[in-house]
Design a protein around this motif. Structure first.
Motif, PDB file in Angstrom:
ATOM      1  N   ARG A  79       0.826  -1.200   0.000  1.00 46.63           N
ATOM      2  CA  ARG A  79       0.000   0.000   0.000  1.00 46.63           C
ATOM      3  C   ARG A  79       0.864   1.255   0.000  1.00 46.63           C
ATOM      4  NH1 ARG A  79      -2.863  -3.284  -1.356  1.00 46.63           N
ATOM      5  NH2 ARG A  79      -4.901  -3.958  -0.554  1.00 46.63           N
ATOM      6  N   VAL A  80       0.359   2.297  -0.670  1.00 42.72           N
ATOM      7  CA  VAL A  80       1.007   3.606  -0.697  1.00 42.72           C
ATOM      8  C   VAL A  80       0.055   4.629  -0.100  1.00 42.72           C
ATOM      9  CG1 VAL A  80       1.918   5.469  -2.134  1.00 42.72           C
ATOM     10  CG2 VAL A  80       2.406   3.099  -2.722  1.00 42.72           C
ATOM     11  N   TYR A  81       0.579   5.445   0.825  1.00 43.22           N
ATOM     12  CA  TYR A  81      -0.180   6.532   1.435  1.00 43.22           C
ATOM     13  C   TYR A  81       0.521   7.836   1.085  1.00 43.22           C
ATOM     14  CZ  TYR A  81      -2.037   2.671   4.241  1.00 43.22           C
ATOM     15  OH  TYR A  81      -2.613   1.495   4.645  1.00 43.22           O
ATOM     16  N   ALA A  82      -0.240   8.806   0.567  1.00 41.74           N
ATOM     17  CA  ALA A  82       0.373  10.055   0.102  1.00 41.74           C
ATOM     18  C   ALA A  82      -0.717  11.094  -0.115  1.00 41.74           C
ATOM     19  CB  ALA A  82       1.129   9.811  -1.210  1.00 41.74           C
ATOM     20  N   PRO A  83      -0.341  12.379  -0.247  1.00 41.43           N
ATOM     21  CA  PRO A  83      -1.342  13.389  -0.612  1.00 41.43           C
ATOM     22  C   PRO A  83      -2.043  13.029  -1.914  1.00 41.43           C
ATOM     23  CG  PRO A  83       0.684  14.441   0.122  1.00 41.43           C
ATOM     24  CD  PRO A  83       0.983  12.970   0.010  1.00 41.43           C
ATOM     25  N   ALA A  84      -3.282  13.461  -2.047  1.00 40.31           N
ATOM     26  CA  ALA A  84      -4.098  13.108  -3.213  1.00 40.31           C
ATOM     27  C   ALA A  84      -3.433  13.493  -4.523  1.00 40.31           C
ATOM     28  CB  ALA A  84      -5.467  13.782  -3.098  1.00 40.31           C
ATOM     29  N   GLY A  87      -1.921  10.786  -6.706  1.00 41.04           N
ATOM     30  CA  GLY A  87      -2.752   9.689  -7.184  1.00 41.04           C
ATOM     31  C   GLY A  87      -2.486   9.316  -8.628  1.00 41.04           C
ATOM     32  N   ASP A  88      -2.313  10.315  -9.500  1.00 46.40           N
ATOM     33  CA  ASP A  88      -2.083  10.032 -10.912  1.00 46.40           C
ATOM     34  C   ASP A  88      -0.770   9.276 -11.138  1.00 46.40           C
ATOM     35  OD1 ASP A  88      -4.444  11.268 -11.539  1.00 46.40           O
ATOM     36  OD2 ASP A  88      -3.517  13.128 -12.260  1.00 46.40           O
ATOM     37  N   MET A  89       0.213   9.497 -10.274  1.00 49.26           N
ATOM     38  CA  MET A  89       1.507   8.848 -10.402  1.00 49.26           C
ATOM     39  C   MET A  89       1.380   7.327 -10.247  1.00 49.26           C
ATOM     40  SD  MET A  89       4.953   9.870  -8.250  1.00 49.26           S
ATOM     41  CE  MET A  89       4.712  11.607  -8.601  1.00 49.26           C
ATOM     42  N   PHE A  90       0.343   6.906  -9.500  1.00 42.10           N
ATOM     43  CA  PHE A  90       0.142   5.480  -9.236  1.00 42.10           C
ATOM     44  C   PHE A  90      -1.227   5.007  -9.742  1.00 42.10           C
ATOM     45  CE2 PHE A  90       2.789   7.367  -5.861  1.00 42.10           C
ATOM     46  CZ  PHE A  90       3.987   6.757  -6.202  1.00 42.10           C
ATOM     47  N   ALA A  91      -1.704   5.645 -10.819  1.00 39.33           N
ATOM     48  CA  ALA A  91      -3.046   5.364 -11.333  1.00 39.33           C
ATOM     49  C   ALA A  91      -3.208   3.920 -11.781  1.00 39.33           C
ATOM     50  CB  ALA A  91      -3.365   6.307 -12.490  1.00 39.33           C
ATOM     51  N   ALA A  92      -2.130   3.297 -12.224  1.00 33.90           N
ATOM     52  CA  ALA A  92      -2.222   1.898 -12.657  1.00 33.90           C
ATOM     53  C   ALA A  92      -2.483   0.952 -11.497  1.00 33.90           C
ATOM     54  CB  ALA A  92      -0.925   1.497 -13.371  1.00 33.90           C
ATOM     55  N   HIS A  93      -2.314   1.453 -10.273  1.00 32.22           N
ATOM     56  CA  HIS A  93      -2.517   0.625  -9.080  1.00 32.22           C
ATOM     57  C   HIS A  93      -3.396   1.394  -8.090  1.00 32.22           C
ATOM     58  CE1 HIS A  93       0.756  -1.711 -10.801  1.00 32.22           C
ATOM     59  NE2 HIS A  93       1.452  -0.589 -10.869  1.00 32.22           N
ATOM     60  N   ALA A  94      -4.487   1.966  -8.613  1.00 29.68           N
ATOM     61  CA  ALA A  94      -5.319   2.865  -7.808  1.00 29.68           C
ATOM     62  C   ALA A  94      -5.854   2.194  -6.547  1.00 29.68           C
ATOM     63  CB  ALA A  94      -6.475   3.391  -8.655  1.00 29.68           C
ATOM     64  N   GLN A  96      -4.389   0.310  -4.610  1.00 26.55           N
ATOM     65  CA  GLN A  96      -3.331   0.200  -3.594  1.00 26.55           C
ATOM     66  C   GLN A  96      -2.895   1.567  -3.067  1.00 26.55           C
ATOM     67  OE1 GLN A  96      -1.437  -2.695  -6.605  1.00 26.55           O
ATOM     68  NE2 GLN A  96      -0.215  -3.034  -4.753  1.00 26.55           N
ATOM     69  N   PHE A  97      -3.563   2.626  -3.532  1.00 30.48           N
ATOM     70  CA  PHE A  97      -3.210   3.992  -3.149  1.00 30.48           C
ATOM     71  C   PHE A  97      -4.273   4.573  -2.230  1.00 30.48           C
ATOM     72  CE2 PHE A  97      -3.494   8.581  -3.728  1.00 30.48           C
ATOM     73  CZ  PHE A  97      -2.181   8.986  -3.537  1.00 30.48           C
ATOM     74  N   THR A  98      -3.824   5.189  -1.124  1.00 29.56           N
ATOM     75  CA  THR A  98      -4.726   5.880  -0.204  1.00 29.56           C
ATOM     76  C   THR A  98      -4.288   7.323  -0.070  1.00 29.56           C
ATOM     77  OG1 THR A  98      -5.178   3.876   1.071  1.00 29.56           O
ATOM     78  CG2 THR A  98      -5.625   5.970   2.155  1.00 29.56           C
ATOM     79  N   ALA A  99      -5.191   8.253  -0.391  1.00 30.69           N
ATOM     80  CA  ALA A  99      -4.896   9.674  -0.237  1.00 30.69           C
ATOM     81  C   ALA A  99      -5.017  10.056   1.231  1.00 30.69           C
ATOM     82  CB  ALA A  99      -5.856  10.503  -1.075  1.00 30.69           C
ATOM     83  N   VAL A 100      -4.070  10.860   1.700  1.00 29.87           N
ATOM     84  CA  VAL A 100      -4.085  11.300   3.094  1.00 29.87           C
ATOM     85  C   VAL A 100      -4.038  12.816   3.158  1.00 29.87           C
ATOM     86  CG1 VAL A 100      -2.955   9.177   3.852  1.00 29.87           C
ATOM     87  CG2 VAL A 100      -1.560  11.208   3.356  1.00 29.87           C
ATOM     88  N   ALA A 101      -4.502  13.342   4.294  1.00 30.56           N
ATOM     89  CA  ALA A 101      -4.491  14.787   4.516  1.00 30.56           C
ATOM     90  C   ALA A 101      -4.392  15.049   6.006  1.00 30.56           C
ATOM     91  CB  ALA A 101      -5.756  15.416   3.940  1.00 30.56           C
TER      92      ALA A 101
END
Length: 225
Positions: A79-84, A87-94, A96-101
């Motif tokens: 899993r990847v956690y990062a600012p929203a 998201g486009d950088m990891f769009a192929a694995h959406a 597995q991506f969680t936007a955080v704030a």
């Protein structure tokens, strides 16, 4: 439940410093890594030992996009956690991506992680600001990314950036004074020469402007917290 279970000491945390702003945390056989960027030649290996990846912002020295995407493709549980904005950088694995704030609280690899701050430090008026968050790990270790945001929490160990196009030493010293950690570990130091590293340690350490112990950890070495 036994009294001994209630009184059990917290598990020790192993912090491994990698190149620049990249650090890994491990306890009880689980681990995660913050900011495996393009300045780490072994980014793929660093990521391979992690259960999750946390990213503070989108700059290449904090994000090795190729290595992270390759790892996501190989490991569906990663899993990847990062600012929203990332998201486009990891769009192929959406999935597995969680936007955080700021204000979020995460459970990551057995750690509790709270999210702080919103914006990268100003480099120049002509360079657009990007989203940047800091992570407070288990209520004690704080990684600010590329910002001197002061979290509304006590900090035991501050991971302190000491070089970069947005940074000057006086501001770093004032930041340490505001956060008032028990201990400082130097990060984000790749732009400094050996002389620069020594000057940063002297000015920002216990006998310098902050009065707080500072540790410079060579890349690949670890501390137990």
């Amino acid at each position: 439940m036994k009294v001994s279970d209630v009184m059990r000491e917290p598990s020790p945390v192993k912090l491994t410093k990698h190149e620049h702003a990249c650090v890994a945390f491990e306890k009880e056989g689980a681990s995660f890594v913050i900011d495996p960027g393009s300045f780490s030649p072994n980014a793929a290996r660093i990521i391979s030992g992690a259960d999750a990846i946390l990213l503070t912002h989108e700059h290449f020295d904090h994000v090795n996009a190729a290595a992270i995407n390759a790892a996501l493709a190989e490991r569906p549980d990663l899993r990847v956690y990062a600012p929203a904005a990332l998201g486009d950088m990891f769009a192929a694995h959406a999935g597995q991506f969680t936007a955080v704030a700021a204000g979020d609280e995460l459970a990551v690899a057995g750690f509790t992680v709270t999210v702080h701050g919103t914006t990268h430090a100003l480099i120049h008026a002509d360079i657009p600001l990007v989203a940047n968050v800091g992570y407070l790990i288990d209520g004690t270790v704080y990684h600010p990314g590329d910002a001197y945001f002061v979290p509304d929490a006590s900090v035991g160990t501050l991971l302190l950036p000491t070089s970069g196009p947005w940074l000057k030493i006086g501001e770093a010293a004032d930041y340490v004074r505001l956060v008032r950690p028990d201990h400082v570990v130097q990060i984000h130091e790749m732009l400094l020469s050996e002389i620069g590293l020594n000057i940063a340690s002297m000015l920002l350490g216990e006998k310098g402007l902050t009065g707080i112990p500072l540790t410079a950890v060579p890349a690949g070495e670890s501390l137990t917290l």
